[in-house]
Design a protein around this motif. Sequence first.
Motif, PDB file in Angstrom:
ATOM      1  N   ASP A  59      36.624  62.677  22.245  1.00 23.67           N
ATOM      2  CA  ASP A  59      36.236  61.329  21.831  1.00 23.67           C
ATOM      3  C   ASP A  59      34.807  61.298  21.309  1.00 23.67           C
ATOM      4  O   ASP A  59      34.491  60.566  20.364  1.00 23.67           O
ATOM      5  N   ASN A  91      43.415  52.378  17.984  1.00 26.78           N
ATOM      6  CA  ASN A  91      42.568  52.053  19.134  1.00 26.78           C
ATOM      7  C   ASN A  91      42.808  50.630  19.634  1.00 26.78           C
ATOM      8  O   ASN A  91      42.922  50.384  20.845  1.00 26.78           O
ATOM      9  N   GLN A 102      40.430  56.203   8.767  1.00 26.97           N
ATOM     10  CA  GLN A 102      39.657  55.428   9.735  1.00 26.97           C
ATOM     11  C   GLN A 102      40.281  54.059   9.987  1.00 26.97           C
ATOM     12  O   GLN A 102      40.206  53.537  11.110  1.00 26.97           O
ATOM     13  N   CYS A 146      35.552  52.026  17.087  1.00 23.59           N
ATOM     14  CA  CYS A 146      35.985  50.929  16.216  1.00 23.59           C
ATOM     15  C   CYS A 146      34.779  50.249  15.570  1.00 23.59           C
ATOM     16  O   CYS A 146      34.769  49.975  14.367  1.00 23.59           O
ATOM     17  N   SER A 164      34.962  62.504  17.804  1.00 20.13           N
ATOM     18  CA  SER A 164      35.463  61.444  16.925  1.00 20.13           C
ATOM     19  C   SER A 164      34.373  60.427  16.632  1.00 20.13           C
ATOM     20  O   SER A 164      34.209  59.989  15.485  1.00 20.13           O
ATOM     21  N   ALA A 223      49.826  53.697  12.324  1.00 23.21           N
ATOM     22  CA  ALA A 223      49.315  53.568  13.687  1.00 23.21           C
ATOM     23  C   ALA A 223      50.455  53.294  14.667  1.00 23.21           C
ATOM     24  O   ALA A 223      50.525  53.893  15.753  1.00 23.21           O
ATOM     25  N   ARG A 270      43.498  53.500   9.954  1.00 21.25           N
ATOM     26  CA  ARG A 270      44.592  53.827  10.875  1.00 21.25           C
ATOM     27  C   ARG A 270      44.040  53.986  12.294  1.00 21.25           C
ATOM     28  O   ARG A 270      44.632  53.487  13.260  1.00 21.25           O
ATOM     29  N   GLN A 271      42.894  54.665  12.427  1.00 23.36           N
ATOM     30  CA  GLN A 271      42.293  54.862  13.744  1.00 23.36           C
ATOM     31  C   GLN A 271      41.916  53.523  14.380  1.00 23.36           C
ATOM     32  O   GLN A 271      42.074  53.323  15.593  1.00 23.36           O
TER      33      GLN A 271
END
Length: 338
Positions: free
Chosen positions: A173, A235, A228, A304, A176, A199, A230-231
């Motif tokens: 993490d 999240n 990003q 985020c 990331s 996602a 999608r991330q």
Amino acid sequence: MVDRTGKVTLVNREIEQLFGYAREELLGETIECLIPARFRERHPHFREEFYSEPQSRAMGAGRDLYGLRKDGTEIPVEIGLNPVETDEGLFVLASIVDISARKRAELELRRSNEELERFAYVASHDLQEPLRTVTSYVQLLERRYGAALDDEAREFVGFAVDGAKRMQALIQDLLSFSRVGTRGAAPEPIGAEAAAEAALESLTAAIAETGAVITRDPLPKVLADAAQLRQLFVNLIGNALKFRGEEPPVVHLGAEREGRFWTLSVRDNGIGIEAEYFERIFVIFQRLQGRDAYPGTGIGLAICKKIVERHGGRIWVESTPGEGSVFSFSLPAAELSP
């Protein structure tokens, strides 16, 4: 101020201080005396281009601009051009700003990013390798000698394995988080619908396990890094599934246009958040719930926030404890007209 031939007709005190000339030394001289030699030959052409279609604008969009001081040193500058109609004809009023401090800050930021990249490499290789070794050998110890261990010893082995796995998750993490600004692709027009679909596909197991119901409005095109975005959805939707109440999760993805931006939202019926924690939850490593009740490293919402701010937007939450939360974030619209 400069006339059509490039001669300086007006100079203020700021220009005197910036370039080191007295006003009398510049009046009547051509503006090229303030331009480094390597750019002088092309400058009259740019001046003629401006006079052919005069309008207020920044000079040299997309190019680095430099001014030449009397002592021969160069300074990075930003220049705004404004046409001025007078009885004597058309003049150009140039506003010149020394951006040396900003350039130094940008250089320092690039150096910091390079150091962050080196840290990411070390974290992904050198730090994780000993953790994998510890995990592997402790698990091997449990398999080979498990029958000879008493309950307390097996519990100790479990603690060791769990701690190593948590450290691996924490490192991943952190990687990331560190790579949001250094590994991200340039924003481009993409469909938020496709990002949300991707996602949801990656969250299929969690959705099935929790019995969640996911609904969504038609989602727009935005200017974003597809991976990003999608991330972001992973999240936020993942949190809605994790921090659920006694009822199965109900999650709704919404969209609303606000000028040049789209506001995308993820609404849930989960446990909710006290208003005093609305800012804190976006800070790295901040957890409101115990690890035993809700797993995770406390980095997801910080990632985020970093993603959204990289795109020039903002992220916020509205929530009532026991009634759910709405996480909203803004991204530039792919079509700039409202």
